[in-house]
Design a protein around this motif. Structure first.
Motif, PDB file in Angstrom:
ATOM      1  N   ALA A  60       0.805  -1.219   0.000  1.00 41.62           N
ATOM      2  CA  ALA A  60       0.000   0.000   0.000  1.00 41.62           C
ATOM      3  C   ALA A  60       0.840   1.273   0.000  1.00 41.62           C
ATOM      4  CB  ALA A  60      -0.938   0.000   1.208  1.00 41.62           C
ATOM      5  N   TYR A  61       2.164   1.149   0.099  1.00 38.44           N
ATOM      6  CA  TYR A  61       3.002   2.342  -0.022  1.00 38.44           C
ATOM      7  C   TYR A  61       3.007   2.842  -1.469  1.00 38.44           C
ATOM      8  CZ  TYR A  61       6.171  -1.496  -1.228  1.00 38.44           C
ATOM      9  OH  TYR A  61       6.737  -2.637  -1.774  1.00 38.44           O
ATOM     10  N   ASN A  62       2.554   2.009  -2.400  1.00 33.82           N
ATOM     11  CA  ASN A  62       2.388   2.435  -3.787  1.00 33.82           C
ATOM     12  C   ASN A  62       0.979   3.000  -3.969  1.00 33.82           C
ATOM     13  OD1 ASN A  62       4.946   1.616  -4.697  1.00 33.82           O
ATOM     14  ND2 ASN A  62       4.247  -0.500  -4.945  1.00 33.82           N
ATOM     15  N   ILE A  63       0.881   4.310  -4.103  1.00 33.22           N
ATOM     16  CA  ILE A  63      -0.410   4.973  -4.271  1.00 33.22           C
ATOM     17  C   ILE A  63      -0.728   5.047  -5.757  1.00 33.22           C
ATOM     18  CG2 ILE A  63      -1.740   7.080  -3.873  1.00 33.22           C
ATOM     19  CD1 ILE A  63       0.011   7.615  -1.450  1.00 33.22           C
ATOM     20  N   ASN A  64      -1.875   4.472  -6.127  1.00 33.83           N
ATOM     21  CA  ASN A  64      -2.278   4.465  -7.530  1.00 33.83           C
ATOM     22  C   ASN A  64      -2.783   5.845  -7.964  1.00 33.83           C
ATOM     23  OD1 ASN A  64      -2.882   2.527  -9.908  1.00 33.83           O
ATOM     24  ND2 ASN A  64      -4.785   3.676  -9.712  1.00 33.83           N
ATOM     25  N   ASN A  65      -3.692   6.430  -7.163  1.00 28.30           N
ATOM     26  CA  ASN A  65      -4.233   7.755  -7.469  1.00 28.30           C
ATOM     27  C   ASN A  65      -5.158   8.203  -6.336  1.00 28.30           C
ATOM     28  OD1 ASN A  65      -5.946   5.615  -9.265  1.00 28.30           O
ATOM     29  ND2 ASN A  65      -7.302   7.134  -8.332  1.00 28.30           N
ATOM     30  N   PHE A  66      -5.702   9.394  -6.490  1.00 28.88           N
ATOM     31  CA  PHE A  66      -6.703   9.931  -5.574  1.00 28.88           C
ATOM     32  C   PHE A  66      -7.976  10.247  -6.354  1.00 28.88           C
ATOM     33  CE2 PHE A  66      -2.748  10.860  -3.398  1.00 28.88           C
ATOM     34  CZ  PHE A  66      -3.046  10.614  -2.062  1.00 28.88           C
ATOM     35  N   CYS A  67      -9.118  10.143  -5.673  1.00 27.34           N
ATOM     36  CA  CYS A  67     -10.393  10.602  -6.214  1.00 27.34           C
ATOM     37  C   CYS A  67     -10.748  11.881  -5.469  1.00 27.34           C
ATOM     38  CB  CYS A  67     -11.478   9.544  -6.021  1.00 27.34           C
ATOM     39  SG  CYS A  67     -11.167   7.981  -6.883  1.00 27.34           S
ATOM     40  N   LEU A  68     -10.635  13.011  -6.157  1.00 26.89           N
ATOM     41  CA  LEU A  68     -10.804  14.318  -5.538  1.00 26.89           C
ATOM     42  C   LEU A  68     -11.998  15.040  -6.138  1.00 26.89           C
ATOM     43  CD1 LEU A  68      -7.051  15.438  -5.571  1.00 26.89           C
ATOM     44  CD2 LEU A  68      -8.295  14.319  -3.719  1.00 26.89           C
ATOM     45  N   GLY A  69     -12.794  15.666  -5.291  1.00 24.64           N
ATOM     46  CA  GLY A  69     -13.969  16.391  -5.760  1.00 24.64           C
ATOM     47  C   GLY A  69     -14.923  16.773  -4.646  1.00 24.64           C
ATOM     48  N   HIS A  70     -14.984  15.948  -3.593  1.00 29.15           N
ATOM     49  CA  HIS A  70     -15.833  16.291  -2.446  1.00 29.15           C
ATOM     50  C   HIS A  70     -15.286  17.541  -1.758  1.00 29.15           C
ATOM     51  CE1 HIS A  70     -18.701  13.037  -2.377  1.00 29.15           C
ATOM     52  NE2 HIS A  70     -17.745  12.127  -2.497  1.00 29.15           N
ATOM     53  N   THR A  71     -16.185  18.290  -1.142  1.00 28.13           N
ATOM     54  CA  THR A  71     -15.791  19.519  -0.457  1.00 28.13           C
ATOM     55  C   THR A  71     -15.897  19.405   1.060  1.00 28.13           C
ATOM     56  OG1 THR A  71     -18.038  20.406  -0.685  1.00 28.13           O
ATOM     57  CG2 THR A  71     -16.461  20.936  -2.430  1.00 28.13           C
ATOM     58  N   ASP A  72     -16.168  18.194   1.544  1.00 26.21           N
ATOM     59  CA  ASP A  72     -16.208  17.938   2.987  1.00 26.21           C
ATOM     60  C   ASP A  72     -15.795  16.490   3.212  1.00 26.21           C
ATOM     61  OD1 ASP A  72     -16.627  18.272   5.712  1.00 26.21           O
ATOM     62  OD2 ASP A  72     -18.461  19.443   5.407  1.00 26.21           O
ATOM     63  N   PHE A  73     -15.756  16.070   4.461  1.00 30.65           N
ATOM     64  CA  PHE A  73     -15.283  14.730   4.789  1.00 30.65           C
ATOM     65  C   PHE A  73     -16.014  13.663   3.973  1.00 30.65           C
ATOM     66  CE2 PHE A  73     -18.687  15.791   7.742  1.00 30.65           C
ATOM     67  CZ  PHE A  73     -19.494  14.673   7.716  1.00 30.65           C
ATOM     68  N   VAL A  74     -15.290  12.610   3.595  1.00 31.12           N
ATOM     69  CA  VAL A  74     -15.876  11.483   2.863  1.00 31.12           C
ATOM     70  C   VAL A  74     -16.264  10.436   3.895  1.00 31.12           C
ATOM     71  CG1 VAL A  74     -15.554   9.780   1.038  1.00 31.12           C
ATOM     72  CG2 VAL A  74     -14.409  11.999   0.893  1.00 31.12           C
ATOM     73  N   SER A  75     -17.557  10.280   4.105  1.00 29.32           N
ATOM     74  CA  SER A  75     -18.058   9.460   5.204  1.00 29.32           C
ATOM     75  C   SER A  75     -18.169   7.985   4.860  1.00 29.32           C
ATOM     76  CB  SER A  75     -19.431   9.970   5.646  1.00 29.32           C
ATOM     77  OG  SER A  75     -20.311  10.050   4.526  1.00 29.32           O
ATOM     78  N   SER A  76     -18.444   7.660   3.578  1.00 27.03           N
ATOM     79  CA  SER A  76     -18.741   6.274   3.222  1.00 27.03           C
ATOM     80  C   SER A  76     -18.417   6.035   1.756  1.00 27.03           C
ATOM     81  CB  SER A  76     -20.227   5.981   3.489  1.00 27.03           C
ATOM     82  OG  SER A  76     -20.547   4.638   3.210  1.00 27.03           O
ATOM     83  N   ILE A  77     -17.901   4.832   1.457  1.00 24.29           N
ATOM     84  CA  ILE A  77     -17.631   4.428   0.081  1.00 24.29           C
ATOM     85  C   ILE A  77     -18.164   3.017  -0.126  1.00 24.29           C
ATOM     86  CG2 ILE A  77     -15.639   5.924  -0.338  1.00 24.29           C
ATOM     87  CD1 ILE A  77     -13.806   3.654   0.418  1.00 24.29           C
ATOM     88  N   SER A  78     -18.600   2.733  -1.366  1.00 20.90           N
ATOM     89  CA  SER A  78     -19.152   1.416  -1.674  1.00 20.90           C
ATOM     90  C   SER A  78     -18.863   1.094  -3.131  1.00 20.90           C
ATOM     91  CB  SER A  78     -20.665   1.404  -1.418  1.00 20.90           C
ATOM     92  OG  SER A  78     -21.208   0.118  -1.647  1.00 20.90           O
ATOM     93  N   LEU A  79     -18.417  -0.119  -3.393  1.00 24.88           N
ATOM     94  CA  LEU A  79     -18.075  -0.549  -4.742  1.00 24.88           C
ATOM     95  C   LEU A  79     -19.323  -0.950  -5.510  1.00 24.88           C
ATOM     96  CD1 LEU A  79     -15.017  -2.621  -3.619  1.00 24.88           C
ATOM     97  CD2 LEU A  79     -14.871  -0.677  -5.165  1.00 24.88           C
ATOM     98  N   CYS A  80     -19.377  -0.574  -6.791  1.00 24.34           N
ATOM     99  CA  CYS A  80     -20.508  -0.934  -7.632  1.00 24.34           C
ATOM    100  C   CYS A  80     -20.049  -1.513  -8.962  1.00 24.34           C
ATOM    101  CB  CYS A  80     -21.431   0.263  -7.856  1.00 24.34           C
ATOM    102  SG  CYS A  80     -20.651   1.666  -8.651  1.00 24.34           S
ATOM    103  N   GLY A  81     -18.839  -2.043  -9.010  1.00 29.37           N
ATOM    104  CA  GLY A  81     -18.310  -2.650 -10.221  1.00 29.37           C
ATOM    105  C   GLY A  81     -16.830  -2.941 -10.060  1.00 29.37           C
ATOM    106  N   ILE A 155     -24.437   9.902   5.658  1.00 27.77           N
ATOM    107  CA  ILE A 155     -23.844   9.114   6.740  1.00 27.77           C
ATOM    108  C   ILE A 155     -23.295   7.792   6.220  1.00 27.77           C
ATOM    109  CG2 ILE A 155     -24.322   7.936   8.926  1.00 27.77           C
ATOM    110  CD1 ILE A 155     -26.432  10.048   9.481  1.00 27.77           C
ATOM    111  N   LYS A 156     -24.075   7.106   5.398  1.00 30.05           N
ATOM    112  CA  LYS A 156     -23.661   5.788   4.913  1.00 30.05           C
ATOM    113  C   LYS A 156     -24.313   5.517   3.574  1.00 30.05           C
ATOM    114  CE  LYS A 156     -23.612   0.856   6.207  1.00 30.05           C
ATOM    115  NZ  LYS A 156     -23.940  -0.132   7.251  1.00 30.05           N
ATOM    116  N   ILE A 157     -23.583   4.830   2.694  1.00 29.46           N
ATOM    117  CA  ILE A 157     -24.133   4.379   1.424  1.00 29.46           C
ATOM    118  C   ILE A 157     -23.812   2.903   1.246  1.00 29.46           C
ATOM    119  CG2 ILE A 157     -23.953   6.640   0.325  1.00 29.46           C
ATOM    120  CD1 ILE A 157     -21.450   5.643  -1.070  1.00 29.46           C
ATOM    121  N   MET A 158     -24.618   2.226   0.446  1.00 29.22           N
ATOM    122  CA  MET A 158     -24.363   0.813   0.157  1.00 29.22           C
ATOM    123  C   MET A 158     -24.940   0.469  -1.211  1.00 29.22           C
ATOM    124  SD  MET A 158     -25.106  -2.552   2.504  1.00 29.22           S
ATOM    125  CE  MET A 158     -23.890  -1.979   3.688  1.00 29.22           C
ATOM    126  N   CYS A 159     -24.089  -0.089  -2.060  1.00 25.04           N
ATOM    127  CA  CYS A 159     -24.510  -0.441  -3.410  1.00 25.04           C
ATOM    128  C   CYS A 159     -25.064  -1.861  -3.457  1.00 25.04           C
ATOM    129  CB  CYS A 159     -23.332  -0.344  -4.375  1.00 25.04           C
ATOM    130  SG  CYS A 159     -22.792   1.338  -4.689  1.00 25.04           S
TER     131      CYS A 159
END
Length: 216
Positions: A60-81, A155-159
């Motif tokens: 994990a010391y190899n960082i692939n990239n960042f997803c940037l665009g939110h303007t406040d804390f990112v509370s939840s992430i969920s994979l959909c593919g 607060i939370k998302i789920m795909c």
């Protein structure tokens, strides 16, 4: 993940005393969610400083990239593919990403889809805010408490992986919002509101997409 921004891995063992944690990666900010990609080649982390980081796994010391665009804390992430991710944030939006390339594909201001009133919101000149700042002054602390945002946080998302649907738990809402995701047209559409009539604490889905909710 812990509040210091570190992620550890544990092996599944019956004898927990022999199960020592292994440090996987660290952030300079509090971590709020973590996911492994379907291929287990990438680890995705969401933090308080508006970032989603995509790191290689297990190196994990190899960082692939960042997803940037939110303007406040990112509370939840969920994979959909295989390479798609949906995120929720304190800015009241959900966003669809190609996480392998760090590209934002679609965004939806979900807080505008419902009428939610937040009890925590106070005006700048309210007595509550004055009392807090006076207490800080008495403690010889110069930093003042910021006025809370009037935008409900996601607060939370789920795909639901196979159906291209996502459930969204929005702050102050006694229920769940259901959205459909069209990755070809890059569109997020509201489908329905699942009204629970009670204060939602948490929710989950099993392998059959059966919804279980914990409410007060």
């Amino acid at each position: 993940a812990d509040k210091n921004g570190d992620i550890y891995s544990f092996k599944h063992k019956l004898k927990t005393s022999d199960n020592k944690p292994t440090l996987v990666l660290g952030h300079l900010s509090m971590l709020l969610d973590v996911q492994l990609s379907p291929s287990n080649r990438h680890i995705l982390t969401a933090d308080r400083d508006e970032k989603i980081r995509v790191s290689m796994f297990p190196n994990a010391y190899n960082i692939n990239n960042f997803c940037l665009g939110h303007t406040d804390f990112v509370s939840s992430i969920s994979l959909c593919g295989e390479k798609s991710l949906v995120s929720g944030s304190g800015d009241g939006t959900i966003r669809l990403w190609n996480f392998l390339e760090g590209l934002e594909l679609a965004s939806r201001e979900v807080y505008k889809d419902v009428d939610v009133k937040l009890d925590r919101v106070v005006d700048k000149d309210s007595q509550v805010l004055k009392d807090v700042n006076n207490d800080l002054k008495d403690l010889d602390i110069e930093r003042k408490r910021n006025e809370p945002s009037d935008i409900p946080a996601v607060i939370k998302i789920m795909c639901l992986y196979e159906k291209s649907l996502v459930l969204v738990h929005l702050e102050g809402l006694n229920g769940l919002l259901l959205y459909s995701i069209n990755q070809e047209s890059k569109c997020i559409s509201k489908e329905q509101l699942v009204d629970l009539k009670e204060t939602l604490v948490d929710f989950d889905l099993d392998d059959n997409n059966t919804l279980t909710c914990l409410a007060l």
